[in-house]
Motif scaffolding. Structure first.
Motif: not given
Ligand code: ZN
Ligand code: ZN
Ligand code: ZN
Ligand code: ZN
Lengths: 469, 469
Positions: B401-427
């Motif tokens: 869509v943007y025609g460029v390689e996106p930056d691969l980033t992290r966030e400094g702040g926490s998004i706790p639900i991310t981990l809950s999805f990963q661990n509970n759905l194993n996805a």
């Protein structure tokens, strides 16, 4: 020795009318710190001027002080005289008719502005601070008038209505009236402090001063989220905590170079005054409510309170201060601390070494934030000669009434107006308290013991007679 | 390579209906943090379920979460499906339909709950967080349905209404539905974070965790007057300041022994990810609003934000925190600080070394006050493989869509639900943001650029196609 029989009898036989008058005073909620109560403060001033006139005082006036910054009229200073005999000494009597705020919901067991009597305790806002002592002087006038005993000195009254709110305007009035209404004053008597404990009377010869400082540290333009910015910016609160940790140790040792050098050495004579205090560590611990006193003897503790400087950290404006957990990096924090001052700390010199030390402490941090240190306000210490003539009269009077040598005390807190009277009227000041150490002056359920009201009034009366000796 | 022509065209040609739908969403003030708005949050959930049904989703349900501690019903989680083809992969789409509080008087230039259009900017509360991205998924459904293009994966929607208030109940629901409604989920896509800057798209592969601590120091039974007690008691605030000064230096160095040992070493491969970021120090300084960044390169700064722990002091409860000068010795103070966590910091081990360090620091003070240190809450860090299949699909879609390689980033702040999805759905979870770094998600005048709304919707669509490759 003067004969106090008639005076003392009159006072001790008139408990009820005296209590009634105090109750009238307490019933007027003259809270100077609440603008919606300002009318009541003025009403209280008017009531007091009427009482003085009724008691026989002359030249009673309400001296206006102009306006406060917020546009409100300042409550007037009530002045009056008793006697103008040039052969007599003249004593200025200071008191204040305003009080601290009080609400039933703060935890009062009774209505704060309705005097309650519980055994020996007269409970109500202002009972001990300072309506009780002010009424004490009215009791003294009544006693002399009714008993037909001459007061051997001239009296000049000066009762203000802004003491609990910084005595705004009073310093100027004292300067203005030094050669006017207050001309010829030989001594000043203030009854607005307390016994050390609950059993032993005291006469007070000194107070510490206070210099209050702010340290502002500023970095980001607004508060930041610690998730996004934690670890990548200089944090103002971290800087401030490091600067604060360089001010004082947990043992109370002040880390500002040069400060201790300014403190007057303890002479043997002064040191001895601390040997006979009727107060002990367990009473002090009871006041604190915990066994966290720094000193291991009451002598050392009272020397620390009265004749040594101390530095207290009060708090931080701009940081997160609520219950709960907020992940904020505050962008600007203002740390507050104050130093209690004693002889011979010179306030301007103190500012200099404080500023210098704080700036050096901050410079050592190598932070990119901006720091500013400033003086918020100060009030000098005051100490008088506990062997001077006016002071000696107060000691004799107290001994006469209570039958014991009073403790000679100082106060740890400041009473700035003391110094203003001493310097502008060039007259010795004595602090002759009426209430006890547990009266709770600025607290809930403020009280004055009836015993202290009566014996305190007798003491004030006796003081006037010993002054004339 | 999939052919996106029809899908992309449909999306770019339907700006106005898409904006209209976003405006409808913004108009419902679904503020989860204000109890008097709870009805609006529920209304918003209902609106969203109707939109899903209208778009063609099936099994649309409002899953109840029970009651909040305050007795209010929690807003339901809106779930729905698109496709149940067992031969296809299944993607769970997460978003939230609640928003932060907003009032015109906070400094909004327009009414916060009325979408305003100013050039390319769509301004309104929730425009970017998170109603824009949620509506983006509706745009994706419309585009496929109307253009007659099959979605090559099954979709499961999970939209909550309590994200801005701690996602209460969601973790339990995920656990409960892991083998129920969410059974068979192969990947999770969350669009609820932002680009690093304003010009360059990103895909996000990690977030830091956070552990929040309190240090309570207590001495006297009530606040004391510093005039009376300054210099004769151990002061809780002085102790706390000394303990705090032993946690972190002004340069951000954490002083807790053993913490740095837990941090995963930086591999060359990971290090390289930081070489190509489209973000620079001056942009970062602009975010901070001051030249007070600790690092001298954006690479080091972003490594500090994303892959290094940090310790921030937040504030002190119980100390004087107002404007002005109060001469109080606070009797109990509660200092608050938090540590941002990264691989491989183990939260329980962290608690142990934090408690140990704080206790030792306090013990060194030789204070008679009492100290307690405790964990208030924590949330673990999350990092995924930026070369995994789901992540690669997101990168390809963005590039398409943007025609460029996106930056691969992290966030400094926490998004706790991310981990809950990963661990509970194993996805695997991918964070695929729509908005820009300057959208002001929790701030006044929150906006989403129309460009990002349209291109972002195209990106979400393309992601689904690359997932199926
Ligand atoms: Zn007073
Ligand atoms: Zn007072
Ligand atoms: Zn969000
Ligand atoms: Zn949000």
């Amino acid at each position: 020795m003067p004969d106090f029989t008639k005076i003392f009898e009159y006072i001790s036989e008139n408990e009820y009318p005296f209590i009634t008058r105090l109750a009238e005073a307490v019933a007027i909620p003259s809270v100077s710190g609440e603008s919606e109560r300002r009318e009541d403060v003025v009403k209280m001033g008017t009531w007091l001027s009427e009482q003085l006139t009724k008691a026989g005082a002359t030249d009673v006036e309400l001296k206006p002080l102009g306006k406060e910054d917020n546009g409100l009229d300042l409550p007037p200073v009530v002045v009056g005289r008793w006697g103008t005999d040039e052969k007599k000494k003249t004593v200025l009597i200071y008191g204040h008719y305003d009080v601290q705020p009080a609400q039933r919901s703060d935890g009062w067991w009774s209505k704060p502005f309705k005097l309650a009597i519980d055994g020996d305790r007269l409970i109500g806002r202002g009972s001990t601070d300072d309506k009780g002592p002010v009424c004490g002087w009215l009791n003294v006038l009544d006693a002399h008038r009714e008993a037909g005993v001459e007061i051997p000195v001239n009296l000049v009254f000066c009762f203000e209505g802004m003491e609990e709110s910084g005595s705004i305007g009073l310093d100027d009035l004292i300067k203005r009236e030094a050669d006017g209404y207050f001309k010829g004053v030989d001594a000043v008597c203030i009854s607005d402090n307390y016994w050390l404990g609950t059993k032993y009377p005291v006469v007070t010869y000194g107070v510490r001063g206070v210099s209050y400082y702010e340290v502002a540290v500023e970095g980001p333009k607004a508060d930041l989220h610690s998730g996004l910015f934690g670890g990548i910016v200089y944090e103002p609160l971290t800087d401030l905590v490091h600067v604060f940790s360089q001010l004082v140790t947990p043992q109370g040792e002040i880390l500002i170079p040069g400060l201790q050098d300014m403190v007057a050495p303890l002479t043997d004579k002064e040191d001895k005054l601390y040997d006979t205090l009727h107060f002990d560590l367990s009473e002090l611990e009871e006041n604190v409510g915990a066994k966290t006193v720094l000193q291991d003897s009451i002598k050392k503790a009272m020397q620390a309170r009265w004749r040594e400087p101390s530095l207290s950290l009060h708090g931080i404006e701009g940081a997160f201060a609520e219950t709960g957990a907020k992940t904020v990096i505050p962008h600007k924090v203002i740390g507050k601390f104050s130093i209690r001052t004693v002889p011979n700390i010179e306030p301007r010199k103190l500012d200099e070494i404080v500023f210098d030390h704080v700036k050096k402490s901050f410079a050592k941090l190598n932070s990119k934030n901006k720091m500013e240190v400033s003086l918020v306000h100060d009030g000098d210490y005051w100490v008088t000669d506990p062997h001077g003539w006016s002071y000696t009269a107060a000691v004799k009077a107290t001994k006469e009434v209570y039958g014991v040598e009073p403790d000679l005390t100082r106060e740890g807190g400041s009473i700035p107006i003391t110094l203003s009277f001493q310097n502008n009227l060039n007259a010795p000041v004595v602090l002759l308290p009426m209430g006890r150490g547990d009266d709770g002056a600025h607290s809930t359920n403020e009280k004055l013991n009836l015993t202290n009201f009566i014996k305190g009034s007798q003491t004030l009366a006796a003081y006037l007679h010993y002054l004339a000796e």
